[in-house]
Design an enzyme around this catalytic site. Structure first.
Site, short mmCIF file in Angstrom:
data_model
loop_
_atom_site.label_atom_id
_atom_site.label_comp_id
_atom_site.label_asym_id
_atom_site.label_seq_id
_atom_site.Cartn_x
_atom_site.Cartn_y
_atom_site.Cartn_z
N CYS B 88 -21.46 81.26 -7.97
CA CYS B 88 -20.52 81.95 -8.96
C CYS B 88 -19.74 82.70 -7.93
O CYS B 88 -18.57 83.46 -8.66
CB CYS B 88 -21.14 82.88 -9.91
SG CYS B 88 -21.87 81.74 -11.26
N HIS B 344 -15.51 82.29 -18.08
CA HIS B 344 -16.26 81.96 -16.56
C HIS B 344 -16.09 80.74 -16.09
O HIS B 344 -17.27 80.00 -16.05
CB HIS B 344 -17.61 82.62 -16.66
CG HIS B 344 -18.34 82.68 -15.28
ND1 HIS B 344 -17.46 82.79 -14.09
CD2 HIS B 344 -19.55 82.62 -15.20
CE1 HIS B 344 -18.67 82.52 -13.13
NE2 HIS B 344 -19.79 82.73 -13.53
#
Lengths: 480, 399
Positions: B88, B344
């Site tokens: 991430c 996201h």
């Protein structure tokens, strides 16, 4: 007629026993209620031990055998072994981190196989471990689905110990009461009245009588019996035909946890030993495609017997029939897209790391820090270069939870998916799955113990891998 | 002696797509949309870009392996194009690579793009992948919420805070992000949600409920970087410059060594310490005007406030409930809605956060503009608390 070798002392002993019953116990009455519409299931009573999705015949046998001494030979016994070509006995050697030079063998063929293997070990030489595990598939609605149970049992045979074999008898008899085959892995059962009359009169009673004769004891002298009944409620007639008046622990066991197949008679023998005193005669009989019966005299307290009896008073009862169907594979739920994850294990990777995984073997680095898994350069913050590790087995170490969650997003066949960080008292730290959390869950700081479980199941290729999961250190009590 | 990256790199153009469920857009569309905005912002020609980095985390299930998807999508001719991946934290990695190339003097102008197309995977959350590797033999296949949820129990145990009080503070984190995203036209989840709804939401991974988890989105963001001198030559008097980019990766200490208590993210603390030093930030609570942190889950934002030294140890739940990190609070965090509500798309998130800080620094944030912004922080976290990659970047105006 059964063979009846004449001997009253053999100098061979069962030196220790071990058993394992899964945590969950289905209330059979709940199943009967769920099946009421169908007229199937009857009015069942008692409970049935139900293995978790991540348990199989091997893990159950390993758990049963964990407390026993290190043997020179290992026999794995089951009619529901997960692998046909891949030795469970060999996996068991690795799971217990035994010397790979031990002799290994797998036996199957009928639920009598573990008792037959025990007999042969007693007639042979060397220290031998017989470990039986059973998780038999059955179809929903069949009487076996409720009367069977899942579990493991083990016995350690040696030249000295707590129960000496006095005599035995064996009978080979192809009585087809139940069968399972490659084409039909689930048990198929024939008429109970036929089975009861034939099994008792032609197979079990004659073999027990012959064993008593071989041991040179009167059947009425037997203090405790562990006789695997073909069906519940046979003991009274067996008792009448043989003259053995002792209570049959195996019958009580079937009521408490179910018929454990290959593990049943060994499990019952362990419990029988717990209730026996020094000098008592104990009868052990395995049934299935014939019968093996053995008479033992207890020469002292049997290691593991008391713990075996205690297992029956620990567990979690449940009455969710649908969950039972799912756990036993009697229904296949569609678990959605998350269950489609690829779980293929590579043989090359297993060859490099597999033994450390199934044995839960970490390492102690040059400075004494213990870590899992081992690595070339230790995790110790001041480690700068590769070091030699000394193997350290974590399976029997105590540990506590550092962090934990019940993950309801992740796929597991028995939600939720508990996992978290586990700190071992010896310094090792491992991110682990948790298991057997029913009824209490897990919290930071809880004491846990490792249990061998299935790590991944590759349904597409029929393969599975094993690793250790953290379970609560104790089990809750269950009313008998 | 290394002198750090402070003020050696100027950000002259940024772009960011709206994040969300882009059923009608593929990764190519997303990259092109972000790039078109960025290059217009920079006022340069595409031919002036000398190197590019593409950040994409889940290569084998959405955009594709290598940097070729970016080179093809933007038709980048004859220049080096590379793909970077650090879970991430991938977006920050792309920005770091482009910035380092400029700071090193290897190129004059570089491009960083982050992209993820999660909604082609057929999952509501992130898909699970295993590849038959050694770790698969023992590591639990936990989900992302499952991995981060464990912060909560460990935090409560460490600080002796009641779990229901912690849950309420976590709910405030999510409530704030929903409030903020309602003002952001590019955000994925733009509906304000009340605290009680958040508290009563279905459990995903104890104690994280549905609203404690960020959106799973498609999107892309990009940055064009150059030297401050070139930026000035382009007519930008006091450009936005990179004050710090620091990254710290786990080496197994949390997972295998018995010291960490599971209640914080050690790498964030390390990366923040180095970033503050690189940027010359002595008092982050005083100096940072805005922060964009990796609020993949509400509990992550909560512990990050302490890890970045924006709250004292054990005080984040109370600072959160006091509104210190609200849009109008003393230390606003996630003015754009954060991962929670902006969304996201894994590989794009680090650059999306930088985009918001850049937008705030330039005073372009419209309804959500936080007055005059001098310095902003981006915290981008890959992996899980027990096995993480933390990137902390600081952007500000060149004075």
């Amino acid at each position: 007629m059964p063979t009846t070798p004449s001997q009253s002392r053999t100098g061979r002993f069962v030196a220790a026993v071990g058993v394992y019953a899964p945590l969950l116990r289905l209330e059979r009455a709940a199943a009967g209620k769920a099946l009421k519409f169908s007229g199937l299931g009857g009015r069942p009573s008692g409970r049935r031990a139900v293995a978790g999705w991540d348990e199989d015949a091997l893990t159950l046998a390993v758990e049963a055998a964990r407390g026993l001494p290190r043997p020179q030979a290992v026999i794995f016994a089951s009619t529901s072994a997960p692998f046909i070509e891949r030795s469970q006995a060999t996996l068991l050697v690795d799971a217990l981190a035994l010397d790979p030079a031990v002799r290994t063998g797998d036996v199957a063929g009928s639920r009598r196989c573990a008792v037959s293997a025990l007999r042969d070990a007693l007639l042979g030489n060397g220290d031998t471990l017989i470990a039986a595990g059973e998780k038999r598939p059955a179809t929903a609605g069949s009487s076996q689905h409720l009367s069977d149970g899942d579990g493991g049992a083990a016995a350690f045979v040696s030249d000295r110990g707590a129960a000496e074999l006095l005599g035995y008898a064996s009978l080979s008899h192809d009585l087809v009461d139940i069968y399972a085959s490659r084409e039909r892995p689930q048990s198929y059962a024939y008429e109970e009245r036929f089975v009861r009359d034939t099994a008792i009169g032609k197979v079990i009673a004659p073999t027990i009588r012959a064993a008593c004769a071989a041991a040179g004891v009167a059947p009425s002298e037997i203090a405790r019996a562990a006789v695997h009944e073909p069906l519940a409620g046979c003991w009274r007639e067996i008792s009448r035909l043989t003259g053995v008046t002792a209570p049959n622990v195996a019958a009580d066991l079937a009521q408490a946890v179910g018929d454990l197949g290959a593990a049943h008679a060994l499990f019952a023998f362990a419990v029988a030993c717990a209730g026996a005193r020094e000098g008592d005669l104990v009868l052990l009989a395995g049934f299935g495609s014939g019968c093996d019966a053995m008479v033992f005299r207890l020469t002292g307290e049997m290691p593991g017997a008391r713990e075996a009896a205690a297992q029956l008073s620990k567990g979690v009862a449940f009455d969710d029939y649908m969950r039972f169907l799912s756990l036993t594979g009697a229904v296949q739920l569609d678990w959605g897209v998350r269950s489609e994850l690829e779980q293929k294990a590579q043989a090359t990777v297993l060859e490099r790391y597999g033994r450390d995984m199934i044995g839960f073997v970490g390492g102690r680095d040059a400075e004494g820090n213990i870590q899992f898994p081992k690595s070339r350069v230790p995790v110790r913050p001041d480690a700068a270069a590769p070091e030699q590790f000394e193997d350290v087995r974590l399976a029997d170490c105590t540990a506590r939870i550092v962090s934990v969650t019940a993950d309801r997003l992740n796929f597991t066949p028995d939600p939720p998916f508990w996992f978290g960080l586990v700190q071992f008292d010896n310094g090792a730290r491992v991110m682990m799955e948790f298991t057997d959390g029913d009824g209490r869950g897990f919290s930071v700081g809880d004491a846990v113990r490792p249990l061998l479980r299935i790590k991944s199941r590759d349904a597409r290729r029929g393969f599975r891998t094993y690793f250790w999961k953290a379970a609560p250190a104790d089990r809750p009590s269950i009313e008998r | 002696m290394a002198t750090g990256i402070k003020d050696k790199v100027a950000v002259i153009g940024m772009g960011c797509t709206s994040f969300g469920e882009h059923w009608n857009k593929g990764p190519e569309d997303l990259m092109v949309d972000a790039f078109v905005e960025a290059i217009a912002d920079a006022g340069i020609e595409k031919s002036q870009i000398e190197a590019a980095w593409m950040g994409n985390a889940l290569d084998d299930i959405n955009v594709g392996n290598s940097a070729l998807p970016l080179a093809h999508a933007l038709r980048l001719r004859g220049i080096p194009v590379s793909r970077v991946e650090n879970m991430c934290a991938t977006g920050s990695e792309a920005l770091r690579a482009a910035s380092y190339a400029v700071a090193a003097g290897a190129v004059d102008i570089a491009l960083a793009v982050g992209v993820e197309k999660l909604k082609d995977t057929g999952y509501g959350g992130l898909p699970l992948r295993t590849k038959g590797l050694a770790n698969d033999l023992w590591m639990p296949y936990g989900s992302a919420p499952g991995s981060f949820a464990q912060l909560a129990g460990a935090y409560a145990a460490r600080h002796g805070i009641d779990k229901s009080d912690l849950k309420r503070a976590m709910a405030h984190v999510s409530w704030k992000s929903h409030q903020n995203a309602a003002l952001n036209p590019k955000a994925h989840l733009r509906k304000a949600v009340d605290v009680e709804t958040i508290l009563k939401a279905p459990m995903i991974a104890d104690p994280l409920g549905l609203f404690d988890c960020c959106g799973v989105s498609d999107g892309a963001a990009c940055a064009i970087v150059t030297t401050p001198d070139i930026a000035k030559g382009l007519g930008i008097a006091n450009p936005v410059t990179v004050k710090a980019i620091q990254l710290c990766a786990s080496h197994g200490w949390e997972l295998q060594y018995g010291e960490w208590d599971g209640s914080y993210v050690a790498n964030t603390r390390q990366a923040a310490k180095r970033a503050y030093a690189e940027a010359g930030v002595e008092a982050p609570r005083r100096d940072l005007s805005v922060t964009e942190v990796h609020d993949c889950f509400s509990i992550t934002e909560l512990v990050t406030m302490e890890d970045l030294n924006l709250s004292d140890e054990g005080r984040a739940p109370f600072d959160i409930l006091d509104g210190r990190f609200d849009r109008a609070g003393a230390q606003p965090c996630q003015i754009d809605g954060g991962l929670k509500c902006f969304g996201h798309p894994v590989g794009a998130s680090g650059l999306r956060m930088a985009y918001e800080v850049y937008t705030q620094l330039l005073g372009r944030a419209g309804d959500r503009q936080r007055g005059t912004v001098d310095l902003g922080l981006v915290h981008n976290l890959g992996g899980a608390p027990f096995n993480s990659i933390a990137a902390v970047s600081i952007l500000g105006r060149l004075h």
